[in-house]
Structures are given as structure tokens and as C-alpha cells.
Design a protein around this motif. Structure first.
Motif, PDB file in Angstrom:
ATOM      1  N   GLY A   1     -29.705  62.316 -61.608  1.00  0.00           N
ATOM      2  CA  GLY A   1     -30.118  61.985 -62.972  1.00  0.00           C
ATOM      3  C   GLY A   1     -30.567  60.551 -63.197  1.00  0.00           C
ATOM      4  N   LEU A   2     -30.563  59.723 -62.164  1.00  0.00           N
ATOM      5  CA  LEU A   2     -31.068  58.350 -62.293  1.00  0.00           C
ATOM      6  C   LEU A   2     -32.540  58.355 -61.891  1.00  0.00           C
ATOM      7  CD1 LEU A   2     -27.840  57.601 -61.375  1.00  0.00           C
ATOM      8  CD2 LEU A   2     -28.886  55.397 -61.709  1.00  0.00           C
ATOM      9  N   THR A   3     -33.394  58.367 -62.883  1.00  0.00           N
ATOM     10  CA  THR A   3     -34.814  58.537 -62.590  1.00  0.00           C
ATOM     11  C   THR A   3     -35.680  57.348 -62.987  1.00  0.00           C
ATOM     12  OG1 THR A   3     -35.084  59.663 -64.709  1.00  0.00           O
ATOM     13  CG2 THR A   3     -34.700  61.050 -62.777  1.00  0.00           C
ATOM     14  N   LYS A   4     -35.274  56.588 -63.992  1.00  0.00           N
ATOM     15  CA  LYS A   4     -36.127  55.508 -64.502  1.00  0.00           C
ATOM     16  C   LYS A   4     -35.830  54.187 -63.807  1.00  0.00           C
ATOM     17  CE  LYS A   4     -36.016  57.452 -69.099  1.00  0.00           C
ATOM     18  NZ  LYS A   4     -35.338  57.256 -70.368  1.00  0.00           N
ATOM     19  N   PHE A   5     -36.792  53.720 -63.027  1.00  0.00           N
ATOM     20  CA  PHE A   5     -36.679  52.421 -62.370  1.00  0.00           C
ATOM     21  C   PHE A   5     -37.927  51.605 -62.644  1.00  0.00           C
ATOM     22  CE2 PHE A   5     -33.594  54.812 -59.882  1.00  0.00           C
ATOM     23  CZ  PHE A   5     -32.586  53.888 -59.687  1.00  0.00           C
ATOM     24  N   THR A   6     -37.719  50.367 -63.053  1.00  0.00           N
ATOM     25  CA  THR A   6     -38.816  49.422 -63.211  1.00  0.00           C
ATOM     26  C   THR A   6     -38.888  48.625 -61.917  1.00  0.00           C
ATOM     27  OG1 THR A   6     -38.283  49.239 -65.553  1.00  0.00           O
ATOM     28  CG2 THR A   6     -39.719  47.552 -64.638  1.00  0.00           C
ATOM     29  N   GLN A   7     -40.088  48.543 -61.357  1.00  0.00           N
ATOM     30  CA  GLN A   7     -40.250  47.868 -60.069  1.00  0.00           C
ATOM     31  C   GLN A   7     -40.858  46.496 -60.276  1.00  0.00           C
ATOM     32  OE1 GLN A   7     -42.228  50.360 -57.226  1.00  0.00           O
ATOM     33  NE2 GLN A   7     -42.539  48.693 -55.779  1.00  0.00           N
ATOM     34  N   GLU A   8     -40.294  45.503 -59.582  1.00  0.00           N
ATOM     35  CA  GLU A   8     -40.777  44.132 -59.653  1.00  0.00           C
ATOM     36  C   GLU A   8     -40.855  43.589 -58.227  1.00  0.00           C
ATOM     37  OE1 GLU A   8     -39.445  40.600 -62.520  1.00  0.00           O
ATOM     38  OE2 GLU A   8     -37.932  41.073 -61.011  1.00  0.00           O
ATOM     39  N   GLU A   9     -41.951  42.941 -57.907  1.00  0.00           N
ATOM     40  CA  GLU A   9     -42.144  42.420 -56.552  1.00  0.00           C
ATOM     41  C   GLU A   9     -42.177  40.903 -56.551  1.00  0.00           C
ATOM     42  OE1 GLU A   9     -45.603  44.054 -54.649  1.00  0.00           O
ATOM     43  OE2 GLU A   9     -45.251  46.027 -55.518  1.00  0.00           O
ATOM     44  N   PHE A  10     -41.588  40.311 -55.507  1.00  0.00           N
ATOM     45  CA  PHE A  10     -41.714  38.883 -55.271  1.00  0.00           C
ATOM     46  C   PHE A  10     -41.471  38.623 -53.794  1.00  0.00           C
ATOM     47  CE2 PHE A  10     -37.551  39.943 -56.793  1.00  0.00           C
ATOM     48  CZ  PHE A  10     -36.658  39.223 -56.031  1.00  0.00           C
ATOM     49  N   ASP A  11     -42.405  37.904 -53.187  1.00  0.00           N
ATOM     50  CA  ASP A  11     -42.365  37.662 -51.743  1.00  0.00           C
ATOM     51  C   ASP A  11     -42.300  38.996 -51.000  1.00  0.00           C
ATOM     52  OD1 ASP A  11     -42.688  35.003 -51.208  1.00  0.00           O
ATOM     53  OD2 ASP A  11     -40.570  34.543 -51.043  1.00  0.00           O
TER      54      ASP A  11
ATOM     55  N   ASN B   1     -32.753  49.741 -63.184  1.00  0.00           N
ATOM     56  CA  ASN B   1     -32.477  50.870 -64.060  1.00  0.00           C
ATOM     57  C   ASN B   1     -31.707  50.316 -65.256  1.00  0.00           C
ATOM     58  OD1 ASN B   1     -30.232  52.970 -64.938  1.00  0.00           O
ATOM     59  ND2 ASN B   1     -31.987  54.144 -64.235  1.00  0.00           N
ATOM     60  N   GLU B   2     -32.394  50.237 -66.414  1.00  0.00           N
ATOM     61  CA  GLU B   2     -31.812  49.600 -67.590  1.00  0.00           C
ATOM     62  C   GLU B   2     -30.654  50.393 -68.179  1.00  0.00           C
ATOM     63  OE1 GLU B   2     -33.138  47.422 -71.744  1.00  0.00           O
ATOM     64  OE2 GLU B   2     -34.614  48.648 -70.688  1.00  0.00           O
ATOM     65  N   ASP B   3     -30.715  51.722 -68.138  1.00  0.00           N
ATOM     66  CA  ASP B   3     -29.651  52.547 -68.714  1.00  0.00           C
ATOM     67  C   ASP B   3     -28.281  52.232 -68.116  1.00  0.00           C
ATOM     68  OD1 ASP B   3     -31.538  53.786 -70.289  1.00  0.00           O
ATOM     69  OD2 ASP B   3     -31.717  55.553 -68.996  1.00  0.00           O
ATOM     70  N   ASN B   4     -28.259  51.911 -66.831  1.00  0.00           N
ATOM     71  CA  ASN B   4     -27.008  51.615 -66.130  1.00  0.00           C
ATOM     72  C   ASN B   4     -26.887  50.146 -65.730  1.00  0.00           C
ATOM     73  OD1 ASN B   4     -25.738  54.388 -65.747  1.00  0.00           O
ATOM     74  ND2 ASN B   4     -27.841  54.709 -65.080  1.00  0.00           N
ATOM     75  N   TRP B   5     -27.882  49.375 -66.081  1.00  0.00           N
ATOM     76  CA  TRP B   5     -27.980  47.942 -65.779  1.00  0.00           C
ATOM     77  C   TRP B   5     -27.694  47.660 -64.306  1.00  0.00           C
ATOM     78  CZ3 TRP B   5     -30.432  45.579 -69.521  1.00  0.00           C
ATOM     79  CH2 TRP B   5     -30.712  44.224 -69.358  1.00  0.00           C
ATOM     80  N   ILE B   6     -28.488  48.341 -63.451  1.00  0.00           N
ATOM     81  CA  ILE B   6     -28.350  48.154 -62.007  1.00  0.00           C
ATOM     82  C   ILE B   6     -29.690  47.741 -61.411  1.00  0.00           C
ATOM     83  CG2 ILE B   6     -26.427  49.767 -61.731  1.00  0.00           C
ATOM     84  CD1 ILE B   6     -28.493  51.808 -60.590  1.00  0.00           C
TER      85      ILE B   6
END
Length: 146
Positions: free
Chosen positions: A93-103, A110-115
Motif C-alpha cells: 500500500g505504499l505507492t506514492k513516492f516523490t523522486q529527487e536527484e542530486f549527484d 513518501n509524505e504520508d509516512n514521512w520516510i
């Protein structure tokens, strides 16, 4: 070490004070203050860093871990391919992930679980979890709740 979403890791619960943590795990290998005067505990054997927020009466509010023993939803995550980990999490059920790249690193938040799952070269190298903020814009402390 089991990750307990919205609560903490292993025996650590958001809202604990430094004395509560040392009663369980003993004295940290490192104990210092960050640029915001938050207290940081680091335990080498557990491969975990704990942040006690100054503005919240030094309650435990954030954890960063990289132990190969970490388990999320019954599966190990450190050292594994991010696509495999995300596939397993989607089934839980953990489906929403925002992806951020650096180097060479990528963060999957995942904001819902703050992970955050941090990867390098598509392999999960670090896991971060923060205390949840409730609808009243306050931290939802878990320690001491019945």
C-alpha cells in the motif's frame, strides 16, 4: 530492526527523550549538537542517527539508519535494488513516492509516512523516518501514548 511506520524504528518511538533512549541502547558513540542546537545521538553498531528537536523539548523526532538489518513491511531494504523494494512496498500500500536527484544519489520520499529511501546507483543505502505532523500542525508523538 523493524521499521514501524509513523512510530519509529525497533524500540525507538517518536517523542522519547534522551534518557529513554540511553535506558534501552546505552550511551551513544557520538553525541553532539547540529546547527539548530538539536541533539544528535549516533550509534555505530546500530548504524543509526537520532535527532532530538530543541524546539520540541528535545524529543526524538527524526531517525536516519543504514543497517542491513532494517526491515520495512517484513522485507530487508538496505543494499537492495530500489525497484524491487518499491515493488514490494506497493503491494503493502505504499505507492506514492516523490523522486529527487542530486549527484549520484536519489531520494524517494513518501509524505504520508514521512520516510525517505536514499539510493546510490539504484541501491538503497539509507533510510530516513520523521515524526508525523497531525492535522493541528503539531507533532504526533508516540512515546507515552496508551
Amino acid at each position: 530492526m523493524k521499521i514501524n511506520l509513523k512510530n519509529g524504528i525497533d524500540k525507538l518511538l517518536f517523542g522519547m527523550k534522551q534518557k529513554d533512549v540511553t535506558a534501552i541502547y546505552g550511551k551513544p558513540d557520538r553525541n553532539y549538537k547540529d546547527e539548530d542546537d538539536n541533539v544528535i545521538f549516533a550509534y555505530n553498531s546500530l548504524k543509526i542517527r537520532l535527532t532530538f528537536y530543541k524546539e520540541e523539548e528535545f524529543k526524538l523526532g527524526y531517525m536516519v539508519a543504514s543497517s542491513s538489518d532494517l526491515e520495512l513491511s517484513g522485507n530487508k531494504i538496505i543494499g537492495r535494488n530500489i525497484n524491487d523494494v518499491k515493488k514490494e512496498l506497493t503491494q503493502k500500500g505504499l505507492t506514492k513516492f516523490t523522486q529527487e536527484e542530486f549527484d549520484t544519489f536519489e531520494n524517494y520520499f513518501n509524505e504520508d509516512n514521512w520516510i525517505i529511501l536514499q539510493t546510490e546507483f539504484d541501491e538503497v543505502v539509507k533510510f530516513e523516518i520523521g515524526a508525523i505532523i497531525n492535522d493541528k500542525d503539531e507533532f504526533d508523538w508516540k512515546f507515552g501514548k496508551k
